[in-house]
Design an enzyme around this catalytic site. Sequence first.
Site, PDB file in Angstrom:
ATOM      1  N   GLU A   1       0.816  -1.150   0.202  1.00  0.00           N
ATOM      2  CA  GLU A   1      -0.178  -0.075   0.102  1.00  0.00           C
ATOM      3  C   GLU A   1       0.740   1.149  -0.156  1.00  0.00           C
ATOM      4  O   GLU A   1       1.882   1.399   0.568  1.00  0.00           O
ATOM      5  CB  GLU A   1      -0.832  -0.153   1.260  1.00  0.00           C
ATOM      6  N   ASP A   2       0.298   2.421  -0.587  1.00  0.00           N
ATOM      7  CA  ASP A   2       1.096   3.644  -0.472  1.00  0.00           C
ATOM      8  C   ASP A   2       1.235   4.217   0.836  1.00  0.00           C
ATOM      9  O   ASP A   2       2.101   4.725   1.486  1.00  0.00           O
ATOM     10  CB  ASP A   2       0.763   4.592  -1.523  1.00  0.00           C
TER      11      ASP A   2
ATOM     12  N   ASP B   1      -4.090   5.671   6.326  1.00  0.00           N
ATOM     13  CA  ASP B   1      -4.344   6.942   7.104  1.00  0.00           C
ATOM     14  C   ASP B   1      -5.420   6.352   8.108  1.00  0.00           C
ATOM     15  O   ASP B   1      -5.290   5.857   9.035  1.00  0.00           O
ATOM     16  CB  ASP B   1      -5.084   8.043   6.096  1.00  0.00           C
TER      17      ASP B   1
ATOM     18  N   PHE C   1      -1.679  16.299   4.288  1.00  0.00           N
ATOM     19  CA  PHE C   1      -1.830  15.566   3.012  1.00  0.00           C
ATOM     20  C   PHE C   1      -0.650  15.597   2.020  1.00  0.00           C
ATOM     21  O   PHE C   1      -0.251  16.728   1.625  1.00  0.00           O
ATOM     22  CB  PHE C   1      -2.934  16.464   2.077  1.00  0.00           C
TER      23      PHE C   1
ATOM     24  N   ARG D   1       1.580  12.487  -9.144  1.00  0.00           N
ATOM     25  CA  ARG D   1       1.784  11.094  -8.847  1.00  0.00           C
ATOM     26  C   ARG D   1       3.510  10.768  -9.618  1.00  0.00           C
ATOM     27  O   ARG D   1       4.269  10.005  -9.241  1.00  0.00           O
ATOM     28  CB  ARG D   1       1.123  10.063  -9.713  1.00  0.00           C
TER      29      ARG D   1
HETATM   30  P1  IMP Z   1      -7.293   5.122   4.294  1.00  0.00           P
HETATM   31  O1  IMP Z   1      -7.830   6.604   4.903  1.00  0.00           O
HETATM   32  O2  IMP Z   1      -6.364   4.666   5.254  1.00  0.00           O
HETATM   33  O3  IMP Z   1      -8.203   4.131   4.119  1.00  0.00           O
HETATM   34  O4  IMP Z   1      -6.501   5.367   3.050  1.00  0.00           O
HETATM   35  C1  IMP Z   1      -7.074   5.196   1.684  1.00  0.00           C
HETATM   36  C2  IMP Z   1      -6.398   5.755   0.638  1.00  0.00           C
HETATM   37  O5  IMP Z   1      -6.463   7.343   0.732  1.00  0.00           O
HETATM   38  C3  IMP Z   1      -4.612   5.594   0.549  1.00  0.00           C
HETATM   39  O6  IMP Z   1      -4.541   4.195  -0.014  1.00  0.00           O
HETATM   40  C4  IMP Z   1      -4.353   6.726  -0.204  1.00  0.00           C
HETATM   41  O7  IMP Z   1      -4.514   6.236  -1.670  1.00  0.00           O
HETATM   42  C5  IMP Z   1      -5.416   7.917   0.138  1.00  0.00           C
HETATM   43  N1  IMP Z   1      -4.480   8.664   1.040  1.00  0.00           N
HETATM   44  C6  IMP Z   1      -4.773   8.922   2.250  1.00  0.00           C
HETATM   45  N2  IMP Z   1      -4.063   9.936   2.721  1.00  0.00           N
HETATM   46  C7  IMP Z   1      -3.410  10.389   1.856  1.00  0.00           C
HETATM   47  C8  IMP Z   1      -2.471  11.588   1.642  1.00  0.00           C
HETATM   48  O8  IMP Z   1      -1.982  12.133   2.438  1.00  0.00           O
HETATM   49  N3  IMP Z   1      -2.262  11.853   0.164  1.00  0.00           N
HETATM   50  C9  IMP Z   1      -2.648  11.132  -0.664  1.00  0.00           C
HETATM   51  N4  IMP Z   1      -3.461   9.893  -0.683  1.00  0.00           N
HETATM   52  C10 IMP Z   1      -3.949   9.727   0.629  1.00  0.00           C
HETATM   53 MG    MG Z   2      -4.097   3.770  -2.019  1.00  0.00          MG
END
Ligand code: IMP
Ligand code: MG
Length: 180
Positions: A97-98, A101, A150, A163
């Site tokens: 995963e990247d 959050d 962010f 990207r």
């Molecule tokens: P989650 O909130 O952990 O479910 O994150 C879901 C997705 O939101 C991640 O896989 C990213 O693609 C995107 N994301 C969350 N935080 C960031 C950020 O700071 N920058 C860019 N994408 C984000």
């Molecule tokens: Mg993602």
Amino acid sequence: MYADLECILLTEEELKAGIRRLGETITRDYAGKEPLLVCTLKGAVNFFADLIREIDLPLAVDFIAASSYKGTESTGKVNIRKDVDADIAGRDVLIVEDIIDTGITLNNLKTELLKRKPASLKIVTLLDKPGGRQSDLEPDYACFTIPDGFVVGYGLDYNEKYRNLPDIGILARHIYEKEN
Ligand code: IMP
Ligand code: MG
């Protein structure tokens, strides 16, 4: 594009060094195994391409695209828009995963994939943002832990932009305040 950043958080060199160390750790931890590395689209693509080249094992790759159903996160439903090609039953799977959050999407995806009975299932993330967590999900491997804010670059986007930046930076507030 750099003009849109408040600051650079992780340079190309820092990313490379961290990913090399992570690759060595995974190589050690999975010695004797043939893991299946699953890239989550699209944000993890840059990280994935670099990470697999730092792992000295006979691994296989696959790709998945998932999102949570809006407004129904509490139901734990995940929408798999593009599924893996491989049958993961009995495989040692690493989801790449990247960024984590809230962890909600990945937590739901993990639950779904565990139903397919992999031999093991672990989570690898480039970035961990523990301040945003709204689920029980914790990564098994995290390359960098970052503060709230962010971030964009190195695969991570804002409205599909940034990207292709080689570094990771914090997006300036005026960029998203202007567009929203
Ligand atoms: P989650 O909130 O952990 O479910 O994150 C879901 C997705 O939101 C991640 O896989 C990213 O693609 C995107 N994301 C969350 N935080 C960031 C950020 O700071 N920058 C860019 N994408 C984000
Ligand atoms: Mg993602």
